[in-house]
Scaffold this active site. Sequence first.
Site, mmCIF file in Angstrom:
data_model
loop_
_atom_site.group_PDB
_atom_site.id
_atom_site.type_symbol
_atom_site.label_atom_id
_atom_site.label_comp_id
_atom_site.label_asym_id
_atom_site.label_seq_id
_atom_site.Cartn_x
_atom_site.Cartn_y
_atom_site.Cartn_z
ATOM 1 N N SER A 172 0.866 -1.163 0.000
ATOM 2 C CA SER A 172 0.000 0.000 0.000
ATOM 3 C C SER A 172 0.912 1.225 0.000
ATOM 4 O O SER A 172 2.134 1.099 0.067
ATOM 5 C CB SER A 172 -0.895 -0.022 1.233
ATOM 6 O OG SER A 172 -1.798 1.072 1.186
ATOM 7 N N LYS B 249 -10.053 -4.304 -14.570
ATOM 8 C CA LYS B 249 -10.684 -3.558 -15.658
ATOM 9 C C LYS B 249 -11.299 -2.290 -15.112
ATOM 10 O O LYS B 249 -11.616 -2.262 -13.937
ATOM 11 C CB LYS B 249 -11.729 -4.391 -16.398
ATOM 12 C CG LYS B 249 -12.599 -5.361 -15.622
ATOM 13 C CD LYS B 249 -13.413 -4.900 -14.480
ATOM 14 C CE LYS B 249 -14.438 -3.823 -14.725
ATOM 15 N NZ LYS B 249 -15.174 -3.438 -13.476
ATOM 16 N N ASP C 131 -16.445 0.905 -15.534
ATOM 17 C CA ASP C 131 -16.689 -0.063 -14.458
ATOM 18 C C ASP C 131 -17.685 -1.133 -14.870
ATOM 19 O O ASP C 131 -17.447 -2.328 -14.670
ATOM 20 C CB ASP C 131 -17.188 0.667 -13.212
ATOM 21 C CG ASP C 131 -17.294 -0.269 -12.013
ATOM 22 O OD1 ASP C 131 -16.431 -1.159 -11.879
ATOM 23 O OD2 ASP C 131 -18.234 -0.122 -11.220
#
Lengths: 358, 358
Positions: B37, B101, B186
């Site tokens: 992260s 994606k 999305d």
Amino acid sequence: MAENPVRFGILGCAEIARKVARAISLAPNSTLSAIASRSIDKARKFAAHNGFPSTVHMYGSYDELLDDPSVDAVYVPLPTTLHLKWAVLAAEKKKHVLLEKPTAVHVADLDRILEACDESGVQFMDGTMWMHHPRTGMMKEKLSQLSIFGQLKSIHSTSTYAPPPEFLENDIRVKADLDALGALGDTGWYCIRAILWAVNYQLPKTITALPALELNRDGVILACGSSLLWEDGKLATFHCSFLSNESMDLYLYGTLGSIHLRDFIIPYNEDSASFSFLSDANFTELHLGWNKKPDEICVALPLPQEALMVQEFARLAASIRDCGGCPDPKWPEVSRKTQLVLDAVKKSIELGFKPIEL
Amino acid sequence: MAENPVRFGILGCAEIARKVARAISLAPNSTLSAIASRSIDKARKFAAHNGFPSTVHMYGSYDELLDDPSVDAVYVPLPTTLHLKWAVLAAEKKKHVLLEKPTAVHVADLDRILEACDESGVQFMDGTMWMHHPRTGMMKEKLSQLSIFGQLKSIHSTSTYAPPPEFLENDIRVKADLDALGALGDTGWYCIRAILWAVNYQLPKTITALPALELNRDGVILACGSSLLWEDGKLATFHCSFLSNESMDLYLYGTLGSIHLRDFIIPYNEDSASFSFLSDANFTELHLGWNKKPDEICVALPLPQEALMVQEFARLAASIRDCGGCPDPKWPEVSRKTQLVLDAVKKSIELGFKPIEL
């Protein structure tokens, strides 16, 4: 049967007339009184083949039937190009008019039919049977509940079937001089009506035919589609065709809910039908699945939908005949709006898929 | 587990990373080796929250993870605008790339990612999970049988969900600087992929966005749709949205058959799924009903579809790592075609719903 059933005459011996003749016999407030064909022989054969009772008058011309004072109402399943002449004449002879869809070649013709009905004070209704199915009302009830369906955002509908090769050669629905609207008139009519029904008959702002079109050698539409856009951004699409396996899909998508069914025009079975309703669906934790599956909502039928159509039409006709009632303006209005949209789709196709403002 | 599992690193602690981390643990040929992260604290919290084993390395920067020689492959669920930088860097560090994606903001960026993968000889795959569901293969089998499905004529797909208001305010998928493609990237991604999958990845000739579009105040797409037209007259339409109740519909209409399903992206359940298949449907006598109802074809799952995706990706990565194999070109190719169509839809929207020729 009711004491004074509405007495129907049928103009022409189309295949669909057999289904509606049966519906007239099933509805409790109507009776078949007469049939006409262009030849008396054909009318007689049709009556014998369908087991009509001997009380049914048979005529070798449509004019004779329209002159029969024992006929209250006519069902007109003639090719679309003949609707103007015979529906107007029927209205002028004070017959209530149940007109097969598509109602006319274009809205100008339909307007002349509706004017004739108006002037004679007779009821007009088009033959869109599924409108009279109790499932239709139950769907509208769900669709109208803001708390479970929310705002309607998009619609998709299809009406397709794949008739045998001889249909594509010889059926009136592919002949430019008989049913010039082809698949758009025969099957697209249902999609357009369903879309308008879903939006409470508010006309779209813009209609743009989808850029896929199949015509036969005479220029009759075998397959086409369109998008319809409303002022508030709602969008509908449909696809109608004589070239795809049978489908009668209607899908309504709202902010909170959705309705799906695949037999909206002719239900799979006569005695019951269903639709799928889903509300407040969400992903489960980690998006591994759904929190719920759609519910299947079932409805039983007292009579087939076409008999319910005849019953409603006969109820309105009897109210005018027996009680001095006025024609119900709802039915000509929804026919006219359907025809208006259909005309716009055709125009958009003719202009190379250009948007048409209504 | 296989003797030499493919060792995954995950770049970022997105919600979807939890699902894919689980898939990595479920797939028999992969193992989670590292997570990164932008802060080591966040990485540690993510690991603790998800119960990752203590063997998983934790990093406070993506660079450190990419320098870890024990990582064979990375899963990249970062915001779309960051894909270019980190996917290219991962490929340059010889990591196989499983990229969430939409793959990139536009195809030019994706091409740079694919070039980097190509130059390093690493496998590329995007994270379209449903492609790996056995149902998908079964549907393709039906769809490919000319004798029962005929020729594919039209397709309709939707991918919608209605996230809570805070999503529409704060989620990265509605931020112009993070996921500029909004709902098109999305959810529309899935519709476009499904449509391309159905036509064996033949690119359409013309793409025309449908004239309904909802944008947020930053111009990010919240809802849109498109039509896609092929040379042979085949037409597809789709609608994607953050503003409608959950739907994942895919409908394929052929001359002889049709396929319908409503959970094509995420199946209702993990352990089994189904689709509806109808072939050679006709009206019964007098058009009173249908001669048949659709069949529901079920398939059981050995592993959730995302674990099957990881398994396939790891199989390809291991073949390169252990046997000197070459990357499978299928996966970058289908990603690129999906992105190309997505770009064309966006361009059509930007040009006021003008047709875009591919």
